[in-house]
Design an enzyme around this catalytic site. Structure first.
Site, mmCIF file in Angstrom:
data_model
loop_
_atom_site.group_PDB
_atom_site.id
_atom_site.type_symbol
_atom_site.label_atom_id
_atom_site.label_comp_id
_atom_site.label_asym_id
_atom_site.label_seq_id
_atom_site.Cartn_x
_atom_site.Cartn_y
_atom_site.Cartn_z
ATOM 1 N N GLY A 1 1.072 -1.516 -0.170
ATOM 2 C CA GLY A 1 -0.353 0.076 -0.064
ATOM 3 C C GLY A 1 1.209 1.446 0.049
ATOM 4 O O GLY A 1 0.437 2.229 0.148
ATOM 5 N N CYS A 2 1.871 0.899 -0.288
ATOM 6 C CA CYS A 2 3.297 1.933 -0.320
ATOM 7 C C CYS A 2 2.946 2.276 -1.212
ATOM 8 O O CYS A 2 3.770 1.483 -1.811
ATOM 9 C CB CYS A 2 4.457 1.905 0.815
ATOM 10 S SG CYS A 2 4.081 2.384 3.123
ATOM 11 N N GLU A 3 3.517 3.622 -1.404
ATOM 12 C CA GLU A 3 3.913 4.077 -3.395
ATOM 13 C C GLU A 3 5.417 4.019 -2.951
ATOM 14 O O GLU A 3 5.626 2.650 -3.913
ATOM 15 C CB GLU A 3 3.306 5.563 -3.345
ATOM 16 C CG GLU A 3 3.888 5.538 -5.350
ATOM 17 C CD GLU A 3 3.762 6.599 -4.665
ATOM 18 O OE1 GLU A 3 4.772 8.186 -5.483
ATOM 19 O OE2 GLU A 3 2.434 7.112 -4.864
#
Length: 146
Positions: free
Chosen positions: A62-64
């Site tokens: 979910g982290c870019e």
């Protein structure tokens, strides 16, 4: 969060007081540029995760940017090791860890990331993708302490 390679327990320690002071400076900063600068400085103060621990199994989804998180519970307290390949994300990780490192399950369950970032004057300042990544990190921290 089980990983084939687990960091040595001695690495899971209370945070350096410089990190707590850095979060205080973010709260006191009067403009976004100064807050951003303090976040970047915090990222530099957070220890780097050894390359062999940058495993896909420890990555926060979910982290870019790439971000890794490890958890260890010692008695009633929860400790984390975390890192990112992006300086701003690493600084934001440090901000989250100041609020959660060494806390109990109940304290972490009660932690409200939105209220915390409002208090620091960071709400609305981060891009939607950074905000989503921050929530993903906070959720992994909460889930691991549950």
């Amino acid at each position: 969060m089980q990983n084939p390679l687990t960091p040595d327990a001695s690495l899971f320690t209370p945070l350096d007081s410089e990190l707590t002071q850095g979060v205080n400076l973010i709260e006191q900063a009067t403009n976004w540029q100064e807050k951003y600068r303090q976040i970047m400085l915090l990222g530099k103060k957070l220890p780097n995760l050894a390359e062999e621990l940058r495993l896909e199994s420890a990555q926060v989804k979910g982290c870019e940017s790439q971000a890794w998180l490890y958890h260890l519970q010692v008695n009633e307290q929860h400790f984390y090791l975390a890192d990112s390949d992006a300086r701003i994300v690493k600084g934001l990780i440090a901000v989250l860890l100041v609020a959660t490192q060494g806390k109990t399950s109940q304290q972490i369950a009660a932690f409200d990331v939105n209220q915390y970032f409002d208090t620091l004057g960071l709400s609305g300042q981060l891009s939607p993708s950074r905000t989503n990544g921050l929530h993903a990190l906070a959720n992994v921290i909460k889930d691991s302490a549950a």
